[in-house]
Design an enzyme around this catalytic site. Structure first.
Site, PDB file in Angstrom:
ATOM      1  N   THR A 112       0.772  -0.968   0.109  1.00  9.68           N
ATOM      2  CA  THR A 112       0.129  -0.094   0.053  1.00  9.68           C
ATOM      3  C   THR A 112       1.042   1.282   0.116  1.00  9.68           C
ATOM      4  OG1 THR A 112       0.153  -0.120   2.395  1.00  9.68           O
ATOM      5  CG2 THR A 112      -1.953  -1.061   1.249  1.00  9.68           C
TER       6      THR A 112
ATOM      7  N   GLU B  78      -5.685  -3.725  -1.440  1.00 11.60           N
ATOM      8  CA  GLU B  78      -6.168  -4.488  -0.707  1.00 11.60           C
ATOM      9  C   GLU B  78      -7.241  -5.465  -1.360  1.00 11.60           C
ATOM     10  OE1 GLU B  78      -5.412  -1.654   0.313  1.00 11.60           O
ATOM     11  OE2 GLU B  78      -4.806  -1.574   2.581  1.00 11.60           O
TER      12      GLU B  78
ATOM     13  N   LYS C  96     -13.534  18.255   9.970  1.00 17.26           N
ATOM     14  CA  LYS C  96     -14.275  18.364  11.301  1.00 17.26           C
ATOM     15  C   LYS C  96     -14.366  20.009  11.700  1.00 17.26           C
ATOM     16  CE  LYS C  96     -15.500  16.120  15.392  1.00 17.26           C
ATOM     17  NZ  LYS C  96     -15.386  15.168  16.340  1.00 17.26           N
TER      18      LYS C  96
ATOM     19  N   TRP D 175     -19.183  17.671   9.883  1.00 15.09           N
ATOM     20  CA  TRP D 175     -18.280  17.196   8.936  1.00 15.09           C
ATOM     21  C   TRP D 175     -18.494  17.719   7.709  1.00 15.09           C
ATOM     22  CZ3 TRP D 175     -14.244  14.454  10.728  1.00 15.09           C
ATOM     23  CH2 TRP D 175     -14.610  13.469  11.939  1.00 15.09           C
TER      24      TRP D 175
HETATM   25  P1  ADP Z   1      -3.384   5.133  -1.751  1.00 18.85           P
HETATM   26  O1  ADP Z   1      -4.665   5.655  -2.453  1.00 18.85           O
HETATM   27  O2  ADP Z   1      -3.251   5.071  -0.235  1.00 18.85           O
HETATM   28  O3  ADP Z   1      -2.293   5.122  -2.557  1.00 18.85           O
HETATM   29  P2  ADP Z   1      -4.579   2.699  -3.043  1.00 18.85           P
HETATM   30  O4  ADP Z   1      -4.138   3.154  -4.506  1.00 18.85           O
HETATM   31  O5  ADP Z   1      -4.965   1.382  -2.493  1.00 18.85           O
HETATM   32  O6  ADP Z   1      -3.924   3.362  -2.041  1.00 18.85           O
HETATM   33  O7  ADP Z   1      -6.097   3.629  -2.757  1.00 18.85           O
HETATM   34  C1  ADP Z   1      -7.038   3.216  -2.270  1.00 18.85           C
HETATM   35  C2  ADP Z   1      -8.029   4.293  -1.943  1.00 18.85           C
HETATM   36  O8  ADP Z   1      -8.283   5.213  -2.953  1.00 18.85           O
HETATM   37  C3  ADP Z   1      -9.438   3.968  -1.563  1.00 18.85           C
HETATM   38  O9  ADP Z   1      -9.570   3.635  -0.231  1.00 18.85           O
HETATM   39  C4  ADP Z   1     -10.406   5.289  -1.973  1.00 18.85           C
HETATM   40  O10 ADP Z   1     -10.205   6.277  -0.930  1.00 18.85           O
HETATM   41  C5  ADP Z   1      -9.634   5.709  -3.216  1.00 18.85           C
HETATM   42  N1  ADP Z   1     -10.400   5.527  -4.309  1.00 18.85           N
HETATM   43  C6  ADP Z   1     -10.093   4.364  -5.070  1.00 18.85           C
HETATM   44  N2  ADP Z   1     -10.957   4.521  -6.146  1.00 18.85           N
HETATM   45  C7  ADP Z   1     -11.540   5.615  -5.992  1.00 18.85           C
HETATM   46  C8  ADP Z   1     -12.623   6.225  -6.755  1.00 18.85           C
HETATM   47  N3  ADP Z   1     -13.087   5.565  -8.081  1.00 18.85           N
HETATM   48  N4  ADP Z   1     -13.256   7.181  -6.329  1.00 18.85           N
HETATM   49  C9  ADP Z   1     -13.001   7.822  -5.189  1.00 18.85           C
HETATM   50  N5  ADP Z   1     -11.862   7.506  -4.551  1.00 18.85           N
HETATM   51  C10 ADP Z   1     -11.323   6.281  -5.060  1.00 18.85           C
END
Ligand code: ADP
Length: 536
Positions: free
Chosen positions: A185, A328, A438, A443
């Site tokens: 991640t 994940e 917040k 929110w």
């Molecule tokens: P990181 O963003 O921490 O680099 P990831 O690539 O695994 O790691 O990102 C997962 C996160 O990205 C999700 O938990 C969500 O917050 C965001 N995300 C993924 N796809 C979308 C989407 N289509 N719209 C909005 N947010 C998204």
């Protein structure tokens, strides 16, 4: 009574042998336009598995890549898992510190890398004694290697004899659960953690997300993953294209908009995928080219604004389809788009539906849980809670036993996303829990505020983050990038916004930037923006 069907394992070896026998005439195309048939590619993959054996790389060993999207990277993508080693894709934008940490943590035995990363690797070599072999992909230049632990990729391939047997036949039934891939991640919400995909989860993710009505890749498609192959396996597109026998166009290290637009037009790309920042950048270049072959543009990783999607629909005839995912979740959990029941809606209503992150892929379960009480909330499109997911391609734990708090007692994954789900199962993200603002006990959704700001025609990019406030705890601050020819004043943005939001949502400040810093996966970096607001 048990069923009486064959307990054959689900393996990437099957995908490989399928493309090798059925689609040897189809192609992977590199950034310079060179096509390589899957037949020739597969032969090299077979040699590479023998080369790994010659280097004494044991089953289960982690074999890392630090490379752009190209055909040799795709060779490693196949050779490593089909020979029962574990493919660990490293983010090419990591700093030396992070690279050292992640390579050590993963226990990488071999690293395949693009020549352009050699200078960085030289700076941390002595801190990585555990890596026995470094294999450098060619870049057309002659260059010396630092020491005997380094090898030229092509020398290894030339020296190796192709393995002639069936890889699939080497897998027993239970071995479908062997680890196939490891991806960390990004660590935006804590230390990076390793997600360990299995053969079974990878094949099911492929079947589930590539089904018709979802990504639906067929042999007739030409697929361009702009999303890097280190970003959660380029969202499954390389394995998906191989399974379907679709041509793959791999764009190399350059994210230059003219380069990408040329590839799309020249190779008649039908399916492409990227994060929203890339789509924003690419639009002007695509507008001037023939994109009539495009049928699906996937946007994910962060929210695609309805304005951006509509601009694509107007300019190239195809909107951007949302895809929600996480490392994940292999990574695809949900895919946007409309159902037949939406056909009669007017344009605005249809755009509203299309702006949702979409329906869960088959085999993925979603639930919305109250953040305070932990109770399950109804799927009514209004109740906001944490999205939790479960399914056969959702992580059940992290590499080396870390991050147990990422899972609920009954085994669901905490996504850290706030969302609603409606009665038809449409997921709509409200915000990341950590990005919510917040203010005075209420929110504010940074995502909704960004969407409202993005309705101003001169706004090209926007990110809203919280700034500490003595009275209200936090208040929103908006960072905006304006279009090149725009001369909009901040007052005009305020005026535009005041008609669209509650007054207490109005950002305390608008900060106009030339560019917004990006994360390692190309998303707008809210962490960097928040830090820029902290008093020095
Ligand atoms: P990181 O963003 O921490 O680099 P990831 O690539 O695994 O790691 O990102 C997962 C996160 O990205 C999700 O938990 C969500 O917050 C965001 N995300 C993924 N796809 C979308 C989407 N289509 N719209 C909005 N947010 C998204």
């Amino acid at each position: 009574m048990d069923g009486l069907m064959q307990p054959r394992p689900l393996t990437i070896a099957h995908l490989f042998e399928r493309v090798e026998t059925l689609f040897a005439d189809k192609h992977v195309i590199d950034a310079d336009g060179t096509p390589t048939s899957y037949g020739a590619w597969a032969h090299r993959v077979r040699r590479l598995t023998s080369a790994l054996t010659a280097l004494d790389v044991a089953p289960g060993a982690r074999v890392a890549t630090l490379a752009a999207n190209h055909r040799r990277h795709l060779e490693v993508y196949a050779a490593v898992p089909i020979s029962k080693r574990v493919l660990h894709t490293l983010n090419v934008r990591l700093s030396a510190e992070h690279l050292v940490h992640i390579i050590e943590h993963a226990g990488d035995d071999v690293v395949f890398l693009d020549r352009r990363h050699l200078p960085l690797i030289r700076t941390c070599l002595d801190r990585l004694p555990g890596v026995r072999h470094w294999v450098v992909f060619p870049d057309g230049t002659d260059h010396a290697l630092p020491n005997a632990r380094f090898h030229h990729y092509e020398d290894l391939i030339t020296a190796a004899r192709a393995f002639e047997g069936s890889f699939e036949a080497t897998f027993s039934g239970p071995e479908e659960n062997l680890a196939a891939g490891l991806c960390y991640t990004s660590g935006t919400t804590g230390r990076p953690k390793g997600v360990l995909y299995s053969h079974r989860s990878t094949v099911l993710h492929c079947l589930g997300t590539m089904a018709a009505g979802l990504i639906g890749i067929s042999e007739r498609d030409v697929v361009l993953p702009v999303v890097p192959m280190f970003h959660a396996n380029a969202w499954g597109l390389p394995y998906g294209a191989l399974m379907a026998g679709a041509d793959l166009v791999l764009p190399g290290p350059s994210a230059d908009r003219v380069h990408l637009a040329d590839l799309i037009a020249r190779h008649r790309v039908t399916v492409a995928a990227a994060v929203p920042t890339v789509w924003t950048d690419l639009l002007p270049a695509l507008q001037t080219r023939d994109c009539s072959w495009l049928r699906l543009l996937l946007g994910g990783g962060s929210a695609v604004t309805p304005q951006l999607s509509a601009a694509y629909e107007a300019a190239v005839g195809v909107p951007i389809t949302h895809s929600w995912g996480m490392t994940e979740v292999s990574p695809v959990g949900a895919i946007g788009g409309l159902r037949s029941r939406h056909d009669d809606l007017d344009d605005d209503a249809r755009r509203h539906v299309a702006a949702a992150q979409g329906r869960p892929a088959p085999l993925v379960n979603m639930r919305i849980m109250d953040v305070e009480t932990g109770e399950r909330l109804p799927h009514d499109g209004r109740s906001v809670g944490e999205l939790q997911v479960a399914g056969p391609w959702v992580a059940g734990g992290y590499f080396a036993g870390e991050g147990a708090d990422g899972f609920t007692a009954d085994g669901w994954l905490h996504t850290g996303d706030l969302a609603t789900v409606d009665e038809h199962g449409y997921l709509r993200l409200v915000d990341r829990i950590k990005d919510l603002i917040k203010s005075g006990g209420e929110w504010i959704s940074s995502v909704e505020l960004e969407a409202a700001i993005a309705t101003h025609p001169d706004v090209e990019q926007v990110a809203v983050v919280a700034r500490d406030h003595p009275r209200w705890v936090e208040r929103p601050v908006a960072f905006v990038v304006l279009r090149a020819d725009a001369d909009t004043a901040v007052e005009q943005l305020r005026e535009h916004l005041s008609r669209r939001i509650a007054s207490w949502w109005m950002p305390d400040d608008f900060i106009v930037l030339d560019t917004i810093p990006l994360t390692g996966t190309g998303k707008l970096s809210k962490q960097a923006l928040r830090e820029s607001l902290r008093p020095a």
